[in-house]
Enzyme design. Sequence first.
Site, mmCIF file in Angstrom:
data_model
loop_
_atom_site.group_PDB
_atom_site.id
_atom_site.type_symbol
_atom_site.label_atom_id
_atom_site.label_comp_id
_atom_site.label_asym_id
_atom_site.label_seq_id
_atom_site.Cartn_x
_atom_site.Cartn_y
_atom_site.Cartn_z
ATOM 1 N N ASP A 164 0.843 -1.199 0.000
ATOM 2 C CA ASP A 164 0.000 0.000 0.000
ATOM 3 C C ASP A 164 0.881 1.252 0.000
ATOM 4 O O ASP A 164 0.599 2.234 -0.690
ATOM 5 C CB ASP A 164 -0.914 -0.020 1.231
ATOM 6 C CG ASP A 164 -1.604 -1.365 1.370
ATOM 7 O OD1 ASP A 164 -2.540 -1.620 0.623
ATOM 8 O OD2 ASP A 164 -1.158 -2.172 2.213
ATOM 9 N N HIS A 192 -4.945 -3.345 5.876
ATOM 10 C CA HIS A 192 -4.685 -3.597 4.454
ATOM 11 C C HIS A 192 -6.018 -3.985 3.811
ATOM 12 O O HIS A 192 -6.299 -5.155 3.546
ATOM 13 C CB HIS A 192 -3.652 -4.716 4.291
ATOM 14 C CG HIS A 192 -3.472 -5.136 2.863
ATOM 15 N ND1 HIS A 192 -2.941 -4.314 1.908
ATOM 16 C CD2 HIS A 192 -3.786 -6.284 2.214
ATOM 17 C CE1 HIS A 192 -2.922 -4.938 0.740
ATOM 18 N NE2 HIS A 192 -3.441 -6.141 0.903
#
Length: 333
Positions: A164, A192
Amino acid sequence: TSTPVTATPATVTVTGAAGKIAYSLLFRLASGLVFGPGTPVRLRLLDIPSAVVAAEGVAMEIEDCALPLVESIEITDDVDTAFDGAKAAFLVGARPRGKGMERADLLTANGAIFREQGRAINAHAADDVRVVVVGNPANTNAYIAHRHAPDVPAGRFTALMRLDHNRALSQLATRLGAPVADLDGVVVWGNHSATQFPDVSYLTRRGEPVTSGLDEEWLADTFIPRVANRGAEIISVRGSSSAASAAGAAVDQMRDWVHGTSGEGWTTVALPSEGQYGTVPGVVTGLPCRSRGAQWEVVEGLAIGDFQRARIDASVAELVSERDAVHGLGLAD
Ligand code: NAD
Ligand code: LMR
């Protein structure tokens, strides 16, 4: 080939060894990208019995590369054998998300895997084992594994949020017309998942705060949803979940942990919270972290505004609900 291979070998366990991410990860590990060009690796490949033959095929390909750092490759379907003496463990093996599935659907399917692996890590891994959980839902899987490894310090269990972080950096570099290497100060808070909060509040370019080029509308309507939903976008476009980028991020996370991050810069790591920045203790959340080569240290003292507070709290609330769900399923007690 001029670097002498002299250091003590590192025993590295990769679960899900026959899968797509492992197919990128193993060759990078075997090439020295995590431990460096002087450290041989002993690779331990774990998969389920029906996938062991395919894992053997991957091992044959590693052999065929004639890589000087590969001291040994062991393939097993036995979790206790897999983690014996492990200095580093990449917990990749899990059922990947298909089209339309949310991570919560994966909790039941994957929770039991991480309970068993946490137990085996506790019993057999090296005292200073470093764990990066990749298999989804990664944060809560790391939480489950850590709950079953009471003798291993919490900070040794991390989940992968470097992907990410890298996605955010890349989007920002494109927007600003800047090389990725010039940017620092990104953090991705929370889970996440689609609730994650990629935060540019502390962004610097060559050490200077970025004051133009990132208007609030672009950040709220384009940047944040783009990064937070990138996994689903890849699934929809590629027809299969991210693999090489995930492996690259896992390598980045473990390499920086082992060798340290540079200067005062930081990266994003999902760690069991100690309550930093108002997060809920125990849940495995994305935090700004530095390493000096031993353990991750959470960067302290960053100011948090109202917009950030709401976004961080929303993603941490999702982690709390996942935590409660796995306790409800008896996977974390
Ligand atoms: P894949 O289906 O190609 O491979 C998974 C492998 O895990 C298979 O070989 C399977 O047999 C194995 N496996 C299943 N149960 C196992 C167990 N109990 N022990 C050991 N191995 C087991 O999947 P993939 O594309 O490699 O993805 C793996 C996981 O990583 C998925 O959960 C995916 O959602 C996740 N992922 C996470 C990130 C991240 O940033 N955290 C990014 C991409 C993918
Ligand atoms: C990703 O972020 O690419 C992975 O976690 C896959 C997914 O299910 O989103």
